[in-house]
Design an enzyme around this catalytic site. Structure first.
Site, PDB file in Angstrom:
ATOM      1  N   SER A  71       2.690   6.920  -3.020  1.00  0.00           N
ATOM      2  CA  SER A  71       3.506   7.843  -3.788  1.00  0.00           C
ATOM      3  C   SER A  71       4.672   8.354  -2.942  1.00  0.00           C
ATOM      4  O   SER A  71       5.479   7.558  -2.463  1.00  0.00           O
ATOM      5  CB  SER A  71       2.625   8.989  -4.326  1.00  0.00           C
ATOM      6  OG  SER A  71       3.302   9.730  -5.313  1.00  0.00           O
ATOM      7  N   ASP A 204       1.107   5.688 -10.380  1.00  0.00           N
ATOM      8  CA  ASP A 204       1.009   6.238  -9.023  1.00  0.00           C
ATOM      9  C   ASP A 204      -0.238   5.746  -8.288  1.00  0.00           C
ATOM     10  O   ASP A 204      -1.351   5.804  -8.808  1.00  0.00           O
ATOM     11  CB  ASP A 204       0.975   7.767  -9.142  1.00  0.00           C
ATOM     12  CG  ASP A 204       1.201   8.475  -7.821  1.00  0.00           C
ATOM     13  OD1 ASP A 204       0.494   8.164  -6.841  1.00  0.00           O
ATOM     14  OD2 ASP A 204       2.090   9.348  -7.775  1.00  0.00           O
TER      15      ASP A 204
END
Length: 344
Positions: A71, A204
């Site tokens: 991320s 993500d």
């Protein structure tokens, strides 16, 4: 007819990796960076402090053989492998943070919160455009160091790892753009929609590997003939919330275990489990974990003003306390140049 790609795992090579040679007297140094939205200010600022204090401003990436990030950590990892210094990576947050995560007040804030109930909180096109302006058309084959970047594929519900071509078996991702990989690893559920990537739905990587330390460690052990005791890992967090299971949650139902609380517990458990596994494999003395202190009032993933106000000071303080130890473990010499494996 809508094209539906097959599972990426269907093409997984079944045999064990043929280990590539590694110099017997050479350490293998890994930098691993957690996810955490705008709290990525902390690892970027910490690394920038180390660069300034011990490397005369040179990029810290030159001291590591592999960089992993999830991320926001993936964005920093990609920035370092793009040739940036950590100071330049930090400026991404300083200069672009408010555009990526605009903070509203008054009635606009309430409208945003109401919209968030049924739609992503932020406009992903802003993040995409910023990433394209940062990374341009560069692809993973252009990386200056080995990369491991987790994402998650939603159509088939599978973990998805992007890797540079640092092993002959790794050919699938070499033409993936830096900007696209950054977008895929940072599509945080509810904050951004999943990204359509040729029929795959990319989400993500924090869904399953917010702390990517074990992804990098397993990859290093699988790909290279390096003894476990010769591996050193610098693992950077982004700050965790204090967490305990109160009496109500122990015996309660969904009212006590709302989605956000359950996700917090899962992310915390994954992080600590991954660290524990790494300690067991290479020895705790060979892993250095740097993380802001736990907080009862953690910084929200998109609270730009608070992150920029608080986290650089925390990074400076921790660099003062741990900097010499970091330098002795990781900065004694430069890593050998990264040589990509040719396309088969």
């Amino acid at each position: 007819m809508t094209y539906i790609p097959g599972r990426r795992s269907d093409g997984t090579i079944q045999h064990a990796r043929v280990k590539q040679p590694w110099p017997k007297d050479r350490l293998f140094r890994i930098l691993s960076i957690d996810g955490g939205g705008i709290r990525g200010v902390f690892p970027a600022a910490y690394l920038a402090e180390i660069e300034q204090r011990f490397l005369e401003g040179r990029s810290i990436a030159s001291c590591f053989d592999m960089v992993a990030g999830t991320s926001t950590g993936g964005i920093i990892a990609l920035a370092l492998a793009h040739g940036m210094t950590a100071r330049e990576a930090l400026q991404i947050y300083v200069e672009r943070g408010q555009r990526i995560f605009p903070g509203w007040s008054g009635w606009r804030k309430w409208c945003q919160l109401l919209r968030w109930i049924s739609r992503p909180k932020h406009d992903q096109t802003v993040l995409r455009d910023e990433l394209l302006s940062i990374f341009g058309d560069r692809v993973l084959n252009d990386a200056t160091t080995r990369l491991v970047v987790p994402s998650f594929e939603g159509r088939h519900g599978e973990p998805f790892l992007y890797k540079t071509p640092h092993h002959p078996d790794y050919q699938k991702d070499r033409h993936q753009k830096f900007a696209h990989v950054a977008l895929h690893t940072s599509a945080a559920p509810s904050y951004y929609p999943a990204v359509d990537n040729d029929g795959y739905f990319m989400i993500d990587g924090g869904i399953w590997a917010n702390n990517p330390i074990m992804n990098a460690l397993v990859d290093a052990l699988a790909c290279y003939d390096v003894p476990r005791e010769n591996i050193r890992i610098l693992s950077l967090g982004t700050g965790e919330a204090e967490f305990t299971v109160e009496e109500g949650a122990r015996s309660g139902g969904i009212r006590h275990w709302a989605l956000l609380r359950a996700f917090t517990a899962a992310a915390r458990a994954q992080c600590k489990n991954a660290l524990g596994q790494a300690y067991l494999l290479v020895g705790k003395n060979n892993v250095l974990r740097i993380d802001p202190p736990e907080s009862g009032q953690p910084i929200a993933l998109d609270d730009v003003s608070r992150a920029l106000r608080e986290l650089p000071g925390v990074a400076r303080s921790l660099a003062e306390g741990s900097g010499h130890h970091t330098a002795s473990m990781f900065l004694t010499d430069c890593a050998d140049p990264f040589v990509r494996c040719p396309n088969a």
